[in-house]
Enzyme design. Sequence first.
Site, PDB file in Angstrom:
ATOM      1  N   SER A 157       0.827  -1.215   0.000  1.00 23.10           N
ATOM      2  CA  SER A 157       0.000   0.000   0.000  1.00 23.10           C
ATOM      3  C   SER A 157       0.859   1.261   0.000  1.00 23.10           C
ATOM      4  O   SER A 157       0.527   2.238  -0.676  1.00 23.10           O
ATOM      5  CB  SER A 157      -0.999   0.008   1.153  1.00 23.10           C
ATOM      6  OG  SER A 157      -0.358   0.204   2.392  1.00 23.10           O
ATOM      7  N   MET A 204       9.672  -6.612   4.963  1.00 24.06           N
ATOM      8  CA  MET A 204       9.761  -7.199   6.295  1.00 24.06           C
ATOM      9  C   MET A 204      11.007  -8.063   6.464  1.00 24.06           C
ATOM     10  O   MET A 204      10.942  -9.226   6.848  1.00 24.06           O
ATOM     11  CB  MET A 204       8.494  -8.012   6.575  1.00 24.06           C
ATOM     12  CG  MET A 204       7.211  -7.196   6.465  1.00 24.06           C
ATOM     13  SD  MET A 204       7.194  -5.730   7.513  1.00 24.06           S
ATOM     14  CE  MET A 204       7.056  -6.488   9.122  1.00 24.06           C
ATOM     15  N   HIS A 258       8.097   3.471   9.071  1.00 29.64           N
ATOM     16  CA  HIS A 258       7.851   2.597  10.221  1.00 29.64           C
ATOM     17  C   HIS A 258       6.588   3.072  10.935  1.00 29.64           C
ATOM     18  O   HIS A 258       6.403   4.273  11.131  1.00 29.64           O
ATOM     19  CB  HIS A 258       9.049   2.643  11.170  1.00 29.64           C
ATOM     20  CG  HIS A 258       8.896   1.746  12.345  1.00 29.64           C
ATOM     21  ND1 HIS A 258       8.993   0.374  12.234  1.00 29.64           N
ATOM     22  CD2 HIS A 258       8.615   2.011  13.634  1.00 29.64           C
ATOM     23  CE1 HIS A 258       8.790  -0.159  13.430  1.00 29.64           C
ATOM     24  NE2 HIS A 258       8.561   0.818  14.294  1.00 29.64           N
ATOM     25  N   GLU A 287      21.304  -0.766  12.318  1.00 26.22           N
ATOM     26  CA  GLU A 287      20.477  -1.001  13.504  1.00 26.22           C
ATOM     27  C   GLU A 287      19.005  -0.924  13.116  1.00 26.22           C
ATOM     28  O   GLU A 287      18.590   0.011  12.428  1.00 26.22           O
ATOM     29  CB  GLU A 287      20.772   0.042  14.588  1.00 26.22           C
ATOM     30  CG  GLU A 287      22.142  -0.073  15.188  1.00 26.22           C
ATOM     31  CD  GLU A 287      22.323  -1.329  16.007  1.00 26.22           C
ATOM     32  OE1 GLU A 287      21.378  -1.730  16.730  1.00 26.22           O
ATOM     33  OE2 GLU A 287      23.405  -1.938  15.906  1.00 26.22           O
ATOM     34  N   LEU A 288      18.209  -1.858  13.567  1.00 27.17           N
ATOM     35  CA  LEU A 288      16.788  -1.929  13.224  1.00 27.17           C
ATOM     36  C   LEU A 288      16.047  -0.664  13.654  1.00 27.17           C
ATOM     37  O   LEU A 288      16.089  -0.282  14.824  1.00 27.17           O
ATOM     38  CB  LEU A 288      16.150  -3.151  13.889  1.00 27.17           C
ATOM     39  CG  LEU A 288      14.663  -3.341  13.633  1.00 27.17           C
ATOM     40  CD1 LEU A 288      14.413  -3.686  12.171  1.00 27.17           C
ATOM     41  CD2 LEU A 288      14.107  -4.434  14.536  1.00 27.17           C
ATOM     42  N   ASP A 289      15.387  -0.023  12.697  1.00 23.85           N
ATOM     43  CA  ASP A 289      14.543   1.159  12.943  1.00 23.85           C
ATOM     44  C   ASP A 289      15.258   2.233  13.756  1.00 23.85           C
ATOM     45  O   ASP A 289      14.666   2.864  14.631  1.00 23.85           O
ATOM     46  CB  ASP A 289      13.233   0.738  13.636  1.00 23.85           C
ATOM     47  CG  ASP A 289      12.405  -0.202  12.789  1.00 23.85           C
ATOM     48  OD1 ASP A 289      12.431  -0.079  11.548  1.00 23.85           O
ATOM     49  OD2 ASP A 289      11.721  -1.074  13.357  1.00 23.85           O
TER      50      ASP A 289
END
Length: 185
Positions: A10, A87, A106, A140-142
């Site tokens: 989307s 993802m 995010h 680093e994640l997010d």
Amino acid sequence: MGVLISGTGSNMKALVAASRAADSIFEIACVVSNKADAAGITWAKELGVATQIISHRDYPSREAFDAALNDYMQAQHLDAIACAGFMRVMTPVLVAPWAGKILNIHPSLLPLYKGLHTHERAIAAGEKEAGCTVHLVTAELDDGPILAQARVPVLAGDTPESLAARVLLEEHKLYPKALSDFLSR
């Protein structure tokens, strides 16, 4: 621009629509998914956007998958990459060659609620506001630098699904604008 997706796409749809506006400063050159059954791939094909499936299941490690994804994206001669519901946790194998050129959206007001189940966690914590963040992707994640945010109230009686629906509406507005702002700097 290349766009990475894993599902319905989307946010990718919002980016493609924005790219086709007369005053757009970006073009979507390709949409890549790690899942062959991603609905967003079908939609992109129907609109004539180049698509590619690179399944993470075909590679023995995250690094091997990221190397294949990087090779494909480099071959497209892209200026930047937009993650739109992609993802996968990226490794330095993909992030390093695109440093400062990979954006992500995010569904939380980072630095709050990195990772999954953001709406459920915001409600459980009693937050008064939730929202979404466009940020640069780092190893680093997010955790990359924040480029833009949009906020929505958390309403009495909200479920993770009702909150997610309101946040998603903001994502579709925020991401194209943040991308345009980023590319015009």
